[in-house]
Design a protein around this motif. Structure first.
Motif, PDB file in Angstrom:
ATOM      1  N   LEU A  56       0.848  -1.188   0.000  1.00  0.00           N
ATOM      2  CA  LEU A  56       0.000   0.000   0.000  1.00  0.00           C
ATOM      3  C   LEU A  56       0.883   1.238   0.000  1.00  0.00           C
ATOM      4  CD1 LEU A  56      -2.678  -0.713   2.759  1.00  0.00           C
ATOM      5  CD2 LEU A  56      -3.117  -0.301   0.368  1.00  0.00           C
ATOM      6  N   PRO A  57       0.470   2.272  -0.715  1.00  0.00           N
ATOM      7  CA  PRO A  57       1.221   3.523  -0.601  1.00  0.00           C
ATOM      8  C   PRO A  57       0.897   4.184   0.736  1.00  0.00           C
ATOM      9  CG  PRO A  57      -0.710   3.842  -1.971  1.00  0.00           C
ATOM     10  CD  PRO A  57      -0.660   2.380  -1.641  1.00  0.00           C
ATOM     11  N   SER A  58       1.835   4.913   1.279  1.00  0.00           N
ATOM     12  CA  SER A  58       1.575   5.691   2.488  1.00  0.00           C
ATOM     13  C   SER A  58       0.745   6.905   2.126  1.00  0.00           C
ATOM     14  CB  SER A  58       2.891   6.138   3.128  1.00  0.00           C
ATOM     15  OG  SER A  58       3.618   5.023   3.565  1.00  0.00           O
ATOM     16  N   PHE A  59       0.014   7.415   3.103  1.00  0.00           N
ATOM     17  CA  PHE A  59      -0.797   8.613   2.889  1.00  0.00           C
ATOM     18  C   PHE A  59      -0.350   9.681   3.876  1.00  0.00           C
ATOM     19  CE2 PHE A  59      -4.676  11.125   3.879  1.00  0.00           C
ATOM     20  CZ  PHE A  59      -4.757  11.771   2.660  1.00  0.00           C
TER      21      PHE A  59
ATOM     22  N   TYR B  88       0.409   3.035   7.705  1.00  0.00           N
ATOM     23  CA  TYR B  88       0.406   3.645   6.377  1.00  0.00           C
ATOM     24  C   TYR B  88       0.056   5.130   6.366  1.00  0.00           C
ATOM     25  CZ  TYR B  88       1.109  -1.010   4.653  1.00  0.00           C
ATOM     26  OH  TYR B  88       1.640  -2.248   4.405  1.00  0.00           O
ATOM     27  N   LEU B  89      -0.188   5.715   7.538  1.00  0.00           N
ATOM     28  CA  LEU B  89      -0.411   7.152   7.604  1.00  0.00           C
ATOM     29  C   LEU B  89       0.878   7.854   8.008  1.00  0.00           C
ATOM     30  CD1 LEU B  89      -3.897   7.482   9.359  1.00  0.00           C
ATOM     31  CD2 LEU B  89      -3.374   7.542   6.928  1.00  0.00           C
ATOM     32  N   LEU B  90       1.073   9.035   7.466  1.00  0.00           N
ATOM     33  CA  LEU B  90       2.250   9.854   7.773  1.00  0.00           C
ATOM     34  C   LEU B  90       1.800  11.291   8.011  1.00  0.00           C
ATOM     35  CD1 LEU B  90       4.524   8.731   4.783  1.00  0.00           C
ATOM     36  CD2 LEU B  90       4.661   7.884   7.123  1.00  0.00           C
ATOM     37  N   GLY B  91       2.653  12.081   8.623  1.00  0.00           N
ATOM     38  CA  GLY B  91       2.456  13.524   8.725  1.00  0.00           C
ATOM     39  C   GLY B  91       1.133  13.944   9.319  1.00  0.00           C
TER      40      GLY B  91
END
Length: 185
Positions: free
Chosen positions: A57-60, A96-99
């Motif tokens: 999965l791409p990070s969001f 997978y969550l960032l920022g």
């Protein structure tokens, strides 16, 4: 200098030991979450051990342009997956969550009950059609002008323009109907 080499070795050794301890602690955390999230019918001595493997999965990070892709993939691979229990879904969501996106749920304790609260919070913030339309429209008007004539620059410009226009169409907003408003681009 033999003493200097010795200190470099000692520093590298302790750095590697610290990294190994961190990896072991992370592994123990995932194993504990797996153990706690196992349904009672499977919680038996010597029973199967659940292993949480990362998905592709791409990070969001909170960029509205990334939301639709992240949401669709996360829904299909994690959220709607009946083999993954709530606390595991929460661990995947945090993974997978960032920022800014991660900051929304940072203070929630990782429990099965809090997963639905966390997911709803993220969806409420980022699944906003009006803001998504504004974001893609702004991207079109902020496209970098072509400074020198080259096929690479032209391809990059048209690819960026088409990507934003396709995203707007997917949201039910047809930029081709803008007419004179696209002359600025």
């Amino acid at each position: 200098c033999v003493g200097c080499v010795w200190w470099v070795f000692v520093n590298l050794y302790f750095d590697m030991v610290a990294r190994a301890e961190t990896m072991v602690q992370s592994s123990n955390l995932i194993n504990e979450i797996n153990r706690l999230s196992m349904p009672d019918s499977h919680a038996q001595v010597g029973g199967p051990v659940l292993i949480m493997k990362p998905f592709e999965l791409p990070s969001f990070s909170g960029k509205f342009e990334e939301w639709s892709t992240f949401k669709d993939l996360f829904l299909s691979m994690v959220h709607l997956n009946p083999t993954i229990v709530g606390v595991q879904k929460f661990v995947y969501l945090r993974m997978y969550l960032l920022g800014d996106a991660l900051a929304l749920i940072q203070n929630l304790v990782t429990t099965s009950d809090n997963y639905s609260i966390a997911w709803s919070t993220v969806v409420e913030r980022y699944d906003n059609k009006r803001i998504l339309i504004q974001s893609y429209t702004r991207n079109i008007y902020e496209l970098e002008p072509i400074q020198k004539e080259s096929s690479v620059c032209l391809r990059r410009f048209t690819a960026d323009l088409n990507m934003n226009m396709q995203a707007l169409k997917a949201l039910g907003h047809d930029p081709e109907a803008w007419g004179a408003l696209l002359l600025h681009v």
